[in-house]
Design an enzyme around this catalytic site. Structure first.
Site, PDB file in Angstrom:
ATOM      1  N   ASP A   1      -7.947  -5.491   0.409  1.00 60.95           N
ATOM      2  CA  ASP A   1      -8.451  -6.359  -0.657  1.00 60.95           C
ATOM      3  C   ASP A   1      -8.042  -7.814  -0.509  1.00 60.95           C
ATOM      4  O   ASP A   1      -8.559  -8.674  -1.221  1.00 60.95           O
ATOM      5  CB  ASP A   1      -7.969  -5.841  -2.025  1.00 60.95           C
TER       6      ASP A   1
ATOM      7  N   HIS B   1       0.861  -1.188   0.000  1.00 60.45           N
ATOM      8  CA  HIS B   1       0.000   0.000   0.000  1.00 60.45           C
ATOM      9  C   HIS B   1       0.892   1.230   0.000  1.00 60.45           C
ATOM     10  O   HIS B   1       1.954   1.228   0.604  1.00 60.45           O
ATOM     11  CB  HIS B   1      -0.898   0.001   1.247  1.00 60.45           C
TER      12      HIS B   1
HETATM   13  N1  CMC Z   1       4.041  -7.576  -4.876  1.00 56.98           N
HETATM   14  C1  CMC Z   1       5.367  -7.530  -5.110  1.00 56.98           C
HETATM   15  N2  CMC Z   1       6.123  -6.426  -4.983  1.00 56.98           N
HETATM   16  C2  CMC Z   1       5.482  -5.311  -4.613  1.00 56.98           C
HETATM   17  C3  CMC Z   1       4.102  -5.275  -4.345  1.00 56.98           C
HETATM   18  C4  CMC Z   1       3.372  -6.471  -4.487  1.00 56.98           C
HETATM   19  N3  CMC Z   1       2.062  -6.488  -4.253  1.00 56.98           N
HETATM   20  N4  CMC Z   1       3.734  -4.015  -4.000  1.00 56.98           N
HETATM   21  C5  CMC Z   1       4.852  -3.298  -4.050  1.00 56.98           C
HETATM   22  N5  CMC Z   1       5.926  -4.059  -4.416  1.00 56.98           N
HETATM   23  C6  CMC Z   1       7.320  -3.631  -4.541  1.00 56.98           C
HETATM   24  C7  CMC Z   1       7.519  -2.847  -5.829  1.00 56.98           C
HETATM   25  O1  CMC Z   1       7.962  -3.675  -6.870  1.00 56.98           O
HETATM   26  C8  CMC Z   1       8.571  -1.836  -5.416  1.00 56.98           C
HETATM   27  O2  CMC Z   1       9.819  -2.493  -5.425  1.00 56.98           O
HETATM   28  P1  CMC Z   1      11.171  -1.658  -5.803  1.00 56.98           P
HETATM   29  O3  CMC Z   1      11.295  -0.600  -4.735  1.00 56.98           O
HETATM   30  O4  CMC Z   1      12.237  -2.682  -5.740  1.00 56.98           O
HETATM   31  O5  CMC Z   1      10.933  -1.084  -7.155  1.00 56.98           O
HETATM   32  C9  CMC Z   1       8.257  -1.551  -3.958  1.00 56.98           C
HETATM   33  O6  CMC Z   1       7.556  -2.700  -3.463  1.00 56.98           O
HETATM   34  C10 CMC Z   1       7.369  -0.316  -3.770  1.00 56.98           C
HETATM   35  O7  CMC Z   1       6.222  -0.475  -4.598  1.00 56.98           O
HETATM   36  P2  CMC Z   1       5.588   0.708  -5.437  1.00 56.98           P
HETATM   37  O8  CMC Z   1       4.784   0.132  -6.552  1.00 56.98           O
HETATM   38  O9  CMC Z   1       6.650   1.707  -5.785  1.00 56.98           O
HETATM   39  O10 CMC Z   1       4.652   1.337  -4.335  1.00 56.98           O
HETATM   40  P3  CMC Z   1       3.381   2.210  -4.597  1.00 56.98           P
HETATM   41  O11 CMC Z   1       3.120   2.919  -3.311  1.00 56.98           O
HETATM   42  O12 CMC Z   1       3.538   3.040  -5.809  1.00 56.98           O
HETATM   43  O13 CMC Z   1       2.232   1.139  -4.907  1.00 56.98           O
HETATM   44  C11 CMC Z   1       0.463  -0.398  -4.657  1.00 56.98           C
HETATM   45  C12 CMC Z   1       1.292   0.707  -3.993  1.00 56.98           C
HETATM   46  C13 CMC Z   1      -0.756  -0.685  -3.774  1.00 56.98           C
HETATM   47  C14 CMC Z   1      -0.055   0.090  -6.025  1.00 56.98           C
HETATM   48  C15 CMC Z   1       1.329  -1.645  -4.806  1.00 56.98           C
HETATM   49  O14 CMC Z   1       1.755  -2.112  -3.540  1.00 56.98           O
HETATM   50  C16 CMC Z   1       0.606  -2.766  -5.573  1.00 56.98           C
HETATM   51  O15 CMC Z   1       0.616  -2.773  -6.813  1.00 56.98           O
HETATM   52  N6  CMC Z   1      -0.036  -3.735  -4.827  1.00 56.98           N
HETATM   53  C17 CMC Z   1      -0.827  -4.760  -5.471  1.00 56.98           C
HETATM   54  C18 CMC Z   1      -2.179  -4.189  -5.874  1.00 56.98           C
HETATM   55  C19 CMC Z   1      -3.094  -3.980  -4.679  1.00 56.98           C
HETATM   56  O16 CMC Z   1      -3.221  -4.832  -3.814  1.00 56.98           O
HETATM   57  N7  CMC Z   1      -3.764  -2.813  -4.673  1.00 56.98           N
HETATM   58  C20 CMC Z   1      -4.758  -2.494  -3.640  1.00 56.98           C
HETATM   59  C21 CMC Z   1      -4.349  -1.310  -2.812  1.00 56.98           C
HETATM   60  S1  CMC Z   1      -5.342  -1.179  -1.328  1.00 56.98           S
HETATM   61  C22 CMC Z   1      -6.915  -0.799  -1.880  1.00 56.98           C
HETATM   62  C23 CMC Z   1      -7.035   0.598  -2.340  1.00 56.98           C
HETATM   63  O17 CMC Z   1      -6.774   1.520  -1.578  1.00 56.98           O
HETATM   64  O18 CMC Z   1      -7.426   0.765  -3.504  1.00 56.98           O
END
Ligand code: CMC
Length: 425
Positions: free
Chosen positions: A362, A305
Site C-alpha cells: 500500500d 506486515h
Molecule cells: N508504524 C509504527 N509502528 C508499527 C507499525 C507502523 N506502521 N507497524 C507495526 N508497528 C510496531 C507495533 O507498534 C508493534 O510494536 P511493539 O512490539 O513495540 O508493540 C510492532 O511493530 C509489531 O506490530 P503489530 O501491530 O503487533 O504487528 P501486526 O502483525 O499485528 O500488524 C499491521 C501488522 C500491518 C497491521 C501493522 O504493521 C500496521 O498497522 N501497519 C500499518 C497499516 C498498513 O500499512 N496496513 C497494510 C497491510 S499490507 C496490505 C494488506 O495485506 O492488507
C-alpha cells in the site's frame, strides 16, 4: 514415517503429528488436542495458526517471496495479464490459448448487472463511501443468485465465481459514478478487463474516452499484485462465512467488509492522507517520531506486515510502477518525493530495523492511483475488485477440501463464573 512432537502437560504426555507442507514452516496437527488434553490453544490474531491447507498462494515473509501457484509474482507481473493470473489462481495452471479465450469470453459475458440491481444504488446517500456501496450491492447479488445455486455442484460454483470476477469492476465503477452524479456505466465487451474498468470509471456518454495504454497496463499490474495473499483477514473472513455453506455472493460481501479497515486494504487510502499530512520532506522526522511513540496512536501507514519481515515484493514492483507511470505520464508529484524520503529515513531508523518494518504493497499504490486520477475513496474498492479472484479461488478450494468443516474457534473465557441470580428491587 510421521514425525511427532511430544507435549507433556501436568505429567501426561501426548504425541502431536507434525505435517510438512511443500514449502514453509511445518505445522503441528492439533486437531485432537482438546480431545486428548481438555485444553484449547490460545492464539489471538492467529499469529501461529494455520487455519487450512492451501495450494494457491505461498509467502515467505522472511525472504520477501510471493508465489501464486508456485510462480513468482515478479514473473507474473512481467509476462501475464490479469485474466491469465486469475485463471491460474482459480484453476492452478496458466491457460493455453483456447482456455484463455473461453475464460475471457465467460468473464466478458457475465460483466453486466441485472437491471434491477441498478436501482439499489439510489438507496445510498451520494456521499456514501464506495466501500459501503460495495458491501451492500455485492451482498445484494446473493438475492439474485440464491434459489437455484447449488454450492456442491462444481459447475455452478464455477459460474458463481465467474459472475463475481466479471461483475466486480461494473459494481465498482457504478459506485464511483453514482457518487459523482454521473450515469451508471455499462461494460464494453471489446475491451480487456483493465480497459473495461477504466472505461466504465471515466467515460461519459457525451464524449469519447481514450484509454491510455500506460494507465491500462498500470491498472493491470495493480490487479495482479492484489489478486491473492493467502489467509489474510478478508480471505479468512470469506472462508469462515463460506464454511457455514452460506451463499458465495454474501461471503464475498463479508470479505469486502473485512478488507475495508485501515489495518488491511484501507491502508492505501490512509497512506495518501498521511503523505498529504506530512506535506514536505522537512516534516518527515516529526512523523517518524510520532510513529515510534507508544502514547501516540499514529502509525506509519503502508509500513509493516504480519507476514513480511522483509521488503514486501509487491511494494518493490509498485515502487517501480510508480516511477514508470509518473515518468511516462510526465507527472511530477511531490508526494513521491516525500514517500521516497520517508522510506529512506524509516529504513535507517533503529525502531523500524529492529521491528522489521518495511514498506508494504500500500505504500506506493496510492501515488500510482493518484497518477491514474483515481480518487482515494476508490483505492480499497479497486483492491476488492482484484482480491475477488483470490477470495473465490480460496472459497472453491475450501468447498472441495475433504477436511473442511464449519469454522468454529473456541475461547479463553475470562468473564464471571456461575452467579446466583438476584434482581435489585
Ligand atoms: N508504524 C509504527 N509502528 C508499527 C507499525 C507502523 N506502521 N507497524 C507495526 N508497528 C510496531 C507495533 O507498534 C508493534 O510494536 P511493539 O512490539 O513495540 O508493540 C510492532 O511493530 C509489531 O506490530 P503489530 O501491530 O503487533 O504487528 P501486526 O502483525 O499485528 O500488524 C499491521 C501488522 C500491518 C497491521 C501493522 O504493521 C500496521 O498497522 N501497519 C500499518 C497499516 C498498513 O500499512 N496496513 C497494510 C497491510 S499490507 C496490505 C494488506 O495485506 O492488507
Amino acid at each position: 514415517m510421521t514425525r511427532k512432537a511430544t507435549i507433556t502437560i501436568d505429567g501426561k504426555t501426548i504425541e502431536v503429528p507434525i505435517i510438512k507442507g511443500s514449502c514453509g514452516p511445518d505445522v503441528l496437527d492439533i486437531s485432537n488436542f482438546y480431545q486428548e488434553t481438555g485444553m484449547f490453544c490460545y492464539d489471538p490474531g492467529f499469529t501461529s495458526t494455520a487455519s487450512c491447507a492451501s495450494s494457491i498462494t505461498f509467502i515467505n515473509g522472511d525472504e520477501g517471496i510471493l508465489l501464486y501457484r508456485g510462480y513468482p509474482i515478479e514473473d507474473l507481473v512481467e509476462k501475464c495479464d490479469f485474466l491469465e493470473v486469475a485463471y491460474l489462481l482459480l484453476y492452478g495452471e496458466l491457460p493455453d490459448i483456447s482456455q484463455r479465450e473461453s475464460f475471457e469470453q465467460s468473464i466478458t459475458h457475465h460483466s453486466m448487472l441485472h437491471e434491477q440491481l441498478r436501482t439499489f444504488f439510489q438507496g445510498f446517500r451520494r456521499d456514501a463511501h464506495p466501500m459501503a456501496v460495495m458491501v451492500g450491492v455485492v451482498g445484494a447479488l446473493s438475492a439474485f443468485y440464491h434459489d437455484n445455486l447449488d454450492i456442491y455442484d462444481p459447475q455452478q460454483r464455477e459460474v458463481a465465481s465467474h459472475r463475481l470476477i466479471a461483475k466486480m469492476p461494473t459494481i465498482a465503477a457504478m459506485a464511483y459514478n453514482y457518487s459523482r452524479g454521473c450515469p451508471l456505466p455499462y461494460p464494453q465487451n471489446r475491451l480487456t478487463y483493465a480497459q473495461n474498468f477504466l472505461n466504465m470509471m471515466f467515460a461519459v456518454p457525451s464524449e469519447p474516452y481514450q484509454i491510455n495504454p500506460v494507465i491500462a497496463r498500470a491498472m493491470d499490474i495493480i490487479f495482479i499484485l492484489h489478486a491473492d495473499h493467502e489467509q489474510n483477514a478478508s480471505t479468512s473472513t470469506v472462508r469462515l462465512a463460506g464454511s457455514s455453506q452460506a451463499n458465495p455472493f454474501a461471503c464475498i460481501s463479508s470479505g469486502i467488509a473485512a478488507l475495508w479497515g485501515p489495518a488491511h486494504g484501507g491502508a492505501n487510502e490512509a497512506v495518501l492522507t498521511m503523505l498529504k499530512q506530512i506535506g514536505s520532506t522537512k516534516n518527515i522526522s516529526e512523523f517518524i517520531e510520532r510513529a515510534k511513540n507508544k502514547n501516540d496512536p499514529f502509525r506509519l501507514m503502508g509500513f509493516g506486515h504480519r507476514v513480511y519481515k522483509n521488503y514486501d515484493p509487491r511494494a518493490r514492483i509498485m515502487r517501480k510502477a510508480c516511477h514508470d507511470v509518473l515518468g511516462q505520464l510526465n507527472i511530477n508529484d511531490p508526494l513521491l518525493e516525500i514517500a521516497l524520503e520517508l522510506e529512506r529515513i524509516a529504513l535507517e531508523d533503529p525502531y523500524f530495523i529492529e521491528k522489521k518494518l518495511y514498506p508494504n504493497v500500500d505504500f506506493y499504490s496510492g501515488i500510482v492511483f493518484k497518477a491514474l486520477e483515481i480518487p482515494p475513496s476508490m483505492f480499497t474498492v479497486i483492491f476488492s475488485v482484484a482480491r475477488t479472484v483470490g477470495w473465490v479461488a480460496q472459497w472453491n478450494e475450501m468447498m472441495t477440501d475433504p477436511a473442511q468443516k464449519i469454522g468454529r474457534p473456541r475461547q479463553l473465557y475470562v468473564g464471571e463464573k456461575n452467579r446466583n441470580f438476584s434482581k435489585s428491587k
